[in-house]
Every structure is written in C-alpha cells, then in structure tokens.
Write an enzyme that holds these catalytic residues in place. Structure first.
Site, PDB file in Angstrom:
ATOM      1  N   ASP A 170       0.911  -1.146   0.000  1.00 56.27           N
ATOM      2  CA  ASP A 170       0.000   0.000   0.000  1.00 56.27           C
ATOM      3  C   ASP A 170       0.946   1.189   0.000  1.00 56.27           C
ATOM      4  O   ASP A 170       1.544   1.504   1.033  1.00 56.27           O
ATOM      5  CB  ASP A 170      -0.884   0.014   1.259  1.00 56.27           C
ATOM      6  CG  ASP A 170      -1.849   1.185   1.238  1.00 56.27           C
ATOM      7  OD1 ASP A 170      -1.444   2.280   0.783  1.00 56.27           O
ATOM      8  OD2 ASP A 170      -2.993   1.027   1.676  1.00 56.27           O
ATOM      9  N   HIS A 171       1.115   1.826  -1.143  1.00 57.52           N
ATOM     10  CA  HIS A 171       2.214   2.794  -1.238  1.00 57.52           C
ATOM     11  C   HIS A 171       2.016   3.996  -0.310  1.00 57.52           C
ATOM     12  O   HIS A 171       2.971   4.697   0.009  1.00 57.52           O
ATOM     13  CB  HIS A 171       2.468   3.221  -2.690  1.00 57.52           C
ATOM     14  CG  HIS A 171       1.495   4.209  -3.240  1.00 57.52           C
ATOM     15  ND1 HIS A 171       0.230   3.858  -3.655  1.00 57.52           N
ATOM     16  CD2 HIS A 171       1.590   5.547  -3.449  1.00 57.52           C
ATOM     17  CE1 HIS A 171      -0.393   4.934  -4.090  1.00 57.52           C
ATOM     18  NE2 HIS A 171       0.409   5.979  -3.977  1.00 57.52           N
ATOM     19  N   HIS A 233      -5.746   2.825   0.985  1.00 55.48           N
ATOM     20  CA  HIS A 233      -5.065   4.019   1.487  1.00 55.48           C
ATOM     21  C   HIS A 233      -5.852   4.764   2.573  1.00 55.48           C
ATOM     22  O   HIS A 233      -5.303   5.130   3.613  1.00 55.48           O
ATOM     23  CB  HIS A 233      -4.788   4.998   0.345  1.00 55.48           C
ATOM     24  CG  HIS A 233      -4.208   4.351  -0.879  1.00 55.48           C
ATOM     25  ND1 HIS A 233      -3.267   3.352  -0.827  1.00 55.48           N
ATOM     26  CD2 HIS A 233      -4.435   4.572  -2.199  1.00 55.48           C
ATOM     27  CE1 HIS A 233      -2.936   3.003  -2.058  1.00 55.48           C
ATOM     28  NE2 HIS A 233      -3.636   3.712  -2.904  1.00 55.48           N
TER      29      HIS A 233
HETATM   30  C1  BG6 Z   1      -3.414   4.401  -6.468  1.00 48.17           C
HETATM   31  C2  BG6 Z   1      -4.730   4.430  -7.199  1.00 48.17           C
HETATM   32  O1  BG6 Z   1      -3.393   3.363  -5.534  1.00 48.17           O
HETATM   33  O2  BG6 Z   1      -3.214   5.635  -5.807  1.00 48.17           O
HETATM   34  C3  BG6 Z   1      -4.780   5.572  -8.174  1.00 48.17           C
HETATM   35  O3  BG6 Z   1      -4.916   3.202  -7.909  1.00 48.17           O
HETATM   36  C4  BG6 Z   1      -4.453   6.873  -7.486  1.00 48.17           C
HETATM   37  O4  BG6 Z   1      -6.055   5.670  -8.816  1.00 48.17           O
HETATM   38  C5  BG6 Z   1      -3.164   6.748  -6.682  1.00 48.17           C
HETATM   39  O5  BG6 Z   1      -4.302   7.862  -8.476  1.00 48.17           O
HETATM   40  C6  BG6 Z   1      -2.933   7.975  -5.842  1.00 48.17           C
HETATM   41  O6  BG6 Z   1      -1.650   7.911  -5.299  1.00 48.17           O
HETATM   42  P1  BG6 Z   1      -0.862   9.232  -4.920  1.00 48.17           P
HETATM   43  O7  BG6 Z   1       0.395   8.743  -4.296  1.00 48.17           O
HETATM   44  O8  BG6 Z   1      -0.645   9.973  -6.204  1.00 48.17           O
HETATM   45  O9  BG6 Z   1      -1.747   9.979  -4.005  1.00 48.17           O
END
Ligand code: BG6
Length: 486
Positions: A170-171, A233
């Site tokens: 989960d980045h 997230h």
């Molecule tokens: C991803 C989603 O997990 O997170 C995307 O699949 C989204 O749809 C992205 O744009 C958002 O990540 P960040 O780091 O740009 O907020």
C-alpha cells in the site's frame, strides 16, 4: 529481484527510479541483479535502455547509470508456461553465482491481478522460491474486489508463500507524512493526551486528485473510488490515526493495534447508507482554465462507477465513540492534495470570538504535495479590545529535508529487502477492510446512482458538504491555508 510486468507503467514510473536511488545512496551494493519479465520479445539491451530512460526521466542525477543498468536482465516470459519458470530458475542460479546474492530472491508482481495466484503457485511448484536464501513475494493491489474474492486469492497465494513472506504494497504506507502520523501522535504529550472523544470533535481525511482516469479507464471502471482508494489508502490512514499506542515498536504490536481499529469500524446499514456515504462521478467542467470532458466520455460508455466518495466512518470503541472520521477522495477535483485535519472541540464559552465566528483548534497533517504539519490556534488581534484571530504554526518537512525525502516505493522496497513488513498490509488488515467496504458496496448495489453529479474541477457533489453540515461541521480547506513555507 524478479519483476513480473517489467515493461509496464509501474515498473517504469516507480520501481526502476526507486531501485536507482537505493543504489545511489548506498542502500544496495553492487551485489544485486534485477530480472525483468514480460511477454514482449525484448533482449537485455532493450530492457536496459528502457530502465535508463525511466531513471533519467525521474531523477535529477544520472551518475553511474551505465553501471546501474548493467545489473538488469530480461526474459520474455509466459506466466502459464512451465518452461518459462525453468528458464528463469536457471538464470537466477547463474546470476546468484555472479552477484553473490546468496539465493535471496524478491518476486515483485507488478501486473494484472488475475495471475497473482497462479504465479505464486508456479514459483513454488518449479522450485523458484526454495533457493538456499530467503524468498519474498511483493504484491501490488488490487488484492481482490470484495472479501470473498480477496479470501480466494489469499488462499491461493498462501498455498505457496507463508504470511511473513508476503509483502502487500500500500504505497501510502511508504509516504513520509503517513509514517509520521504515529510519531506526531505518540511522541507528543500535547496531542496524545487530547487524542480521544473528550477533546476531538471530528477528523477529516481528504485525498483529492485533479487527474481523471485517462488510460486506466478499463481497470478503473471495474473498480471505482471505494475499491481503488478507500479499501486501502484511506482506511490505513484511519487506522493510524485511531490506533492505540503500541506497547513496542515491533511489526506485530503496531499491526495488532491497527487491526483492532479496522475490526471496530461500524458497518454501513443499507437503510441509513445515504446519510453516511456519498458517491459521485465527474461530469465535464473546467480544470486549470481548460474545458475537460466527463468520466463517461473518457470510458466511452454509460457507467455507474463512482469516481468520488465521501463518507462518515465511525469507530465503535472506547476512545472514539461519537467522533466521526470524515473521508473523501475523488478524481478530477479542484486540486491534487492529501491531508488530514484533526478538529478539536471548542471551549464551552469562548468570549473572544468576534461575530460568533468559530475557529476551533486544528492540527493539519499535510501529506502531499507539501509535507508538514500546521497547528491552528487563536491569538489576540493586535490593537484595542480582546478579539481572537486565527493564527498558524507551521512545520514544512520538505523545506527541512528537501529532495532527500525518499519516495514511497524507495522506502518500501528497502523495507522488503530488510525483511521488515511493518509498512505492508497483513491479511487481517485486508480482510477487515474488505468486510467494511463490502457493507458500503452492498448498500449501494440496491440503488442506481444519478450520475454525473459533480463538475470536473470542483470539490465533489453537494451531498458531501451536507454530510458534515448536518452534524454541525464543514470541510476545512485542504491546502490554501497551509501552503506557506515554514
Ligand atoms: C493508487 C490508485 O493506488 O493511488 C490511483 O490506484 C491513485 O487511482 C493513486 O491515483 C494515488 O496515489 P498518490 O500517491 O498519487 O496519491
């Protein structure tokens, strides 16, 4: 490291630049090799050129780039074909000899989820995960599309890899300020003592995006904002904000506190769902001075998929009873920003407010694009009288650590190499999140939405504002007030 899906977008945008930064700042030595796998009939040189371009496009420095790309190898791979796995095993053994990697292998699945289960099983069946070192499996989302499908996928993967070998990405958990939530809370007496339903009136978490779905329309239309952003997230941020202090800073202790929060989420009742969750889909509108089309124009057909969701999340436990956690996330909103606002209860009789305008104390945790915290207080307006005016104390993390703030993927890859699963999602977190999400999706399934219902470039449908207004609150601005430098 073996990357399945090495010609894809994720590898190019995130993985190669992150591995490069780890290499550059000495986190990984010369003893590493990356094998890229995909269907295309590339050779090592084509792959290395691709890695080179991806790194050069993402980093300001390109020092040692030739030496770096020489660690990259490519195999054209058919995930269903045993001979592909045998060929890969042979190559890994050879590379392990050349690079002294001691049989330690990371398998990174950066590709379509329908193959996750069979790849994991093939890695076991053809002996790839049982080299003489450790083996770890890194999996990108989506991990299922509801609880039953996630369970099925998990059972397939668990037949080959044990839970401690599985790294579900989960980045958001790799973002500096998401990791900072725990420290801000548990290393500061002035917050932690007040961090409960006696002193906090509500918490707001916004993750807005200005982009539409673009080339991801095929994936997105089957997913929608709840599955794409909330299941992972947003609920992870809720868990970090609401968890009890861990008794030790170990993976197990932190995780077990987060799981308790996810278990305590009050499921959504179909009868009252509308008062708790609002869904939206963008129509056409103006964004950065340009006219942009609607979601349905982008996907090319009528669609009932939500590109926006706002919800009131309730946590049924001693600390949080009665405190709403409002979350909202969506595409094509006015700006790209993720932030958290903790609103403290106002004092009972504030004599210093002018015109009954209330300025409760706020703690804002700015996750992106600015990283930092802002504390909103009241202080005397200079001059005659005793009128309070809102003031802000700000800390800008990016301003202090500048470009050294590591990228989320860089941190997570490094954690994986070290065998630290703290910032990855355990199956129990995934399962409890899905159980909650399924309650929303089941309630929504009973009624056809009336889409589109918000303009591109806005902050979402009106109903999302009413969600808070009926509780006596409103959304705080997500960034305008917090943009000043420290
Ligand atoms: C991803 C989603 O997990 O997170 C995307 O699949 C989204 O749809 C992205 O744009 C958002 O990540 P960040 O780091 O740009 O907020």
């Amino acid at each position: 490291m073996v990357i399945f899906g090495a010609t894809g977008d994720l590898a190019k945008r995130k993985l190669f630049p992150s591995i490069y930064r780890l290499y550059q700042n000495g986190r990984i030595s010369e003893n590493f090799a990356v094998v890229g796998l995909a269907r295309r009939p590339w050779d090592d040189e084509t792959f290395q050129e691709n890695v080179r371009q991806s790194v050069a496009g993402a980093n300001s420095s390109d020092a040692d780039l030739d030496a770096f790309v020489s660690h990259f190898y490519y195999q054209s791979f058919d995930v269903t074909n045993p001979s592909s796995y045998h060929g890969l095993n042979g190559q890994l053994q050879e590379l392990e000899g050349n690079y002294h990697t001691e049989g330690n292998r990371i398998f990174y699945l950066a590709m379509a989820p329908e193959f996750f289960g069979s790849i994991a099983n093939n890695l076991k069946e053809y002996g790839l995960k049982d080299a003489h070192g450790w083996s770890r499996l890194v999996i990108e989302k989506p991990f299922g599309h509801d609880l039953p499908s996630a369970k099925k996928l998990n059972n397939q993967i668990r037949a080959a890899f044990s839970e401690d070998q599985i790294y579900r990405i989960d980045h958001y958990l790799g973002k500096e300020m998401v990791q900072n939530i725990e420290v801000i809370r548990f290393a500061n007496g002035i917050f932690e003592h007040l961090w409960n339903n006696r002193f906090i009136s509500n918490i707001q978490i916004t993750s807005s995006e200005s982009l539409g779905v673009e080339e991801r329309a095929r994936y997105y239309d089957r997913s929608g904002a709840v599955r794409d952003m909330v299941q992972n997230h947003m609920l992870q941020m809720v868990a970090l904000l609401a968890m009890e202090p861990p008794i030790k800073l170990t993976t197990e202790e932190i995780r077990s506190e987060k799981i308790k929060v996810l278990r305590a989420l009050r499921k959504i009742d179909p009868e009252t769902c509308e008062g708790h969750f609002v869904r939206g889909q963008y129509g056409s509108g103006q964004l950065n001075g340009q006219q942009v089309g609607s979601y349905q124009q982008e996907v090319g057909e009528a669609s009932a998929t939500e590109t926006y969701v706002a919800g009131k999340v309730l946590i049924d436990n001693y600390r949080w009873a009665g405190v709403p956690f409002y979350i909202r996330t969506g595409k094509r909103m006015a700006e790209k920003a993720t932030n958290i606002v903790v609103e403290f209860k106002d004092i009972p009789m504030n004599l210093y407010y002018q015109d009954k305008e209330k300025n409760p104390n706020l703690l804002m945790i700015n996750i992106q694009p600015n990283e930092g915290i802002t504390l909103c207080l009241n202080a005397k307006k200079a001059g005659h009288g005793s009128v309070a005016q809102p003031i802000q104390l700000s800390y800008n993390n990016t301003g202090v650590h500048g470009i050294n703030t590591p990228e989320a993927y860089e941190k997570l890859l490094y954690d994986c190499m070290l065998g630290d699963t703290t910032n990855f999602t355990h199956w129990d977190e995934v399962a409890n999140s899905w159980a909650y999400i399924d309650s929303i999706l089941n309630a929504w399934a009973k009624k056809q939405p009336d889409f589109p219902n918000y303009e591109s470039g806005s902050m979402g449908p009106k109903a999302a504002d009413q969600l808070l207004e009926k509780d006596g609150f409103h959304w705080w601005p997500i960034s305008e007030d917090t943009k000043e430098e420290f």
